[in-house]
Design an enzyme around this catalytic site. Structure first.
Site, mmCIF file in Angstrom:
data_model
loop_
_atom_site.group_PDB
_atom_site.id
_atom_site.type_symbol
_atom_site.label_atom_id
_atom_site.label_comp_id
_atom_site.label_asym_id
_atom_site.label_seq_id
_atom_site.Cartn_x
_atom_site.Cartn_y
_atom_site.Cartn_z
ATOM 1 N N LEU A 177 0.812 -1.226 0.000
ATOM 2 C CA LEU A 177 0.000 0.000 0.000
ATOM 3 C C LEU A 177 0.845 1.274 0.000
ATOM 4 O O LEU A 177 1.953 1.308 0.542
ATOM 5 C CB LEU A 177 -0.916 0.010 1.228
ATOM 6 C CG LEU A 177 -1.902 -1.165 1.327
ATOM 7 C CD1 LEU A 177 -2.798 -1.002 2.562
ATOM 8 C CD2 LEU A 177 -2.757 -1.299 0.075
ATOM 9 N N GLN A 193 -8.378 6.261 -10.496
ATOM 10 C CA GLN A 193 -8.352 6.670 -11.905
ATOM 11 C C GLN A 193 -7.066 6.199 -12.584
ATOM 12 O O GLN A 193 -6.977 6.124 -13.800
ATOM 13 C CB GLN A 193 -8.471 8.191 -12.008
ATOM 14 C CG GLN A 193 -8.632 8.686 -13.439
ATOM 15 C CD GLN A 193 -8.060 10.069 -13.631
ATOM 16 O OE1 GLN A 193 -8.440 10.996 -12.912
ATOM 17 N NE2 GLN A 193 -7.144 10.217 -14.574
ATOM 18 N N LYS A 194 -6.075 5.864 -11.762
ATOM 19 C CA LYS A 194 -4.801 5.395 -12.322
ATOM 20 C C LYS A 194 -5.030 4.203 -13.245
ATOM 21 O O LYS A 194 -4.383 4.069 -14.284
ATOM 22 C CB LYS A 194 -3.875 5.010 -11.185
ATOM 23 C CG LYS A 194 -2.743 4.145 -11.630
ATOM 24 C CD LYS A 194 -1.453 4.622 -11.137
ATOM 25 C CE LYS A 194 -0.347 3.716 -11.595
ATOM 26 N NZ LYS A 194 -0.682 2.311 -11.370
ATOM 27 N N HIS A 245 -3.496 4.265 -2.453
ATOM 28 C CA HIS A 245 -4.491 3.378 -1.827
ATOM 29 C C HIS A 245 -5.180 4.094 -0.665
ATOM 30 O O HIS A 245 -6.389 3.949 -0.464
ATOM 31 C CB HIS A 245 -3.805 2.116 -1.282
ATOM 32 C CG HIS A 245 -3.173 1.248 -2.334
ATOM 33 N ND1 HIS A 245 -1.813 1.072 -2.421
ATOM 34 C CD2 HIS A 245 -3.720 0.504 -3.324
ATOM 35 C CE1 HIS A 245 -1.550 0.240 -3.421
ATOM 36 N NE2 HIS A 245 -2.678 -0.113 -3.985
HETATM 37 P P1 AMP Z 1 -3.601 -2.126 -6.869
HETATM 38 O O1 AMP Z 1 -3.250 -2.496 -5.464
HETATM 39 O O2 AMP Z 1 -2.446 -1.614 -7.675
HETATM 40 O O3 AMP Z 1 -4.415 -3.167 -7.577
HETATM 41 O O4 AMP Z 1 -4.561 -0.877 -6.726
HETATM 42 C C1 AMP Z 1 -5.702 -0.907 -5.925
HETATM 43 C C2 AMP Z 1 -6.523 0.315 -6.212
HETATM 44 O O5 AMP Z 1 -5.761 1.471 -5.914
HETATM 45 C C3 AMP Z 1 -6.943 0.414 -7.680
HETATM 46 O O6 AMP Z 1 -8.276 0.849 -7.759
HETATM 47 C C4 AMP Z 1 -5.977 1.430 -8.218
HETATM 48 O O7 AMP Z 1 -6.493 2.160 -9.320
HETATM 49 C C5 AMP Z 1 -5.802 2.351 -7.019
HETATM 50 N N1 AMP Z 1 -4.541 3.085 -7.144
HETATM 51 C C6 AMP Z 1 -3.312 2.578 -7.397
HETATM 52 N N2 AMP Z 1 -2.409 3.563 -7.505
HETATM 53 C C7 AMP Z 1 -3.079 4.728 -7.338
HETATM 54 C C8 AMP Z 1 -2.696 6.109 -7.364
HETATM 55 N N3 AMP Z 1 -1.443 6.493 -7.585
HETATM 56 N N4 AMP Z 1 -3.652 7.024 -7.156
HETATM 57 C C9 AMP Z 1 -4.949 6.661 -6.944
HETATM 58 N N5 AMP Z 1 -5.365 5.378 -6.904
HETATM 59 C C10 AMP Z 1 -4.440 4.423 -7.104
#
Ligand code: AMP
Length: 269
Positions: A20, A135-136, A24
């Protein structure tokens, strides 16, 4: 049914793969601001990885993650095992039409089917009122939106803006795999989005912009541009130019010394 749902406390779901970071945590904070109970999930979902070594090398930092979630006052953490999530033989596949044939779907075959599968399972297990995504992963959000619409999941989706570090680099768990020199190189993704946005505003052809960006990546060893696309925000169909000011989004994917990163920029923001 409706009366039962409205009588209970509202539940906000934040699905993650762990490792995280502040990106996140903004999802957690957004969820806390409009629900009574927040459930974060940490699950590195094998079916969304189309590359075994990417799955193997995916960063994991469970102890630190738990501390961060406690500090944010997240109410519950769900960390299923592979056995819990995939106990039966798995046959179910998703096809999202045009949405999963481009960009991430094109370069990571099966990725979005795996995402849809795990998100559907999480929705059914947790039964959230609202679910929060970044949104990433813009294309992922569009896919999940279609999943919710077509399967009539009773969940409201929220998209949270991209959190960046001071250099502009979008925060990502995969950034942990980069050393300092690579982190500096990784800022090129955001720089190229800004460059492309400016050039589009000046009326430059997108094809030319693409070639210029590709050149920038070729200048440095260890960098490889996978795609830069200008797409319609809603359909993700490729655009040749940003004809309507509210229509377009730029999306990019690139390898920085073998680590694959993505980023995007909505043009009217
Ligand atoms: P992940 O753990 O990479 O699967 O991401 C979990 C959630 O966090 C997903 O909805 C991603 O789009 C969001 N997320 C990841 N990186 C960012 C970021 N830099 N800014 C905003 N949301 C993020």
């Amino acid at each position: 049914m409706q009366a039962k749902r409205s009588a209970k406390l509202s539940v906000g779901l934040v699905p993650t793969m762990g490792a995280l970071h502040q990106g996140h945590l903004t999802l957690i904070r957004a969820a806390l601001s409009e629900n009574n109970l927040i459930v974060a999930t940490i699950y590195v979902n094998p079916t969304q990885f189309n590359n075994a070594s990417d799955l193997d090398k995916y960063p994991r930092s469970l102890e630190a993650d738990i501390k961060m979630l406690e500090k944010e006052n997240c109410h519950a953490l769900f960390m299923p095992s592979d056995l819990e999530m995939y106990s039966d033989t798995q046959y179910l596949k998703f096809d999202f039409g045009d949405l999963d044939k481009v960009m991430e779907g094109r370069f990571r075959p099966g990725h979005f089917s795996g995402v849809a599968l795990v998100v559907s399972k999480l929705f059914n297990i947790v039964q959230p009122d609202k679910a929060y995504f970044g949104q990433k992963d813009y294309q992922q959000f569009q896919i999940i939106q279609r999943l919710v619409t077509e399967l009539k999941f009773p969940v409201e989706l929220r998209s949270v803006p991209i959190v960046r570090d001071p250099t502009g680099l979008a925060l990502s768990s995969r950034n942990q795999r980069l050393n300092e020199a690579d982190l500096n190189k990784a800022t090129l993704l955001h720089e190229c989005l800004v460059y492309a946005k400016d050039k589009l505003a000046q009326g430059e052809e997108f094809d030319l912009i693409k070639r210029e960006v590709s050149q920038k990546f070729n200048e440095d060893e260890g960098l490889e541009l996978e795609y830069l696309e200008l797409a319609d925000k809603m359909t993700l169909a490729p655009l040749e130019k940003n004809t309507h000011p509210n229509q377009g989004i730029l999306l990019i994917a690139a390898y920085i010394n073998g680590v694959r990163l993505i980023d995007n920029m909505i043009l009217d923001q």
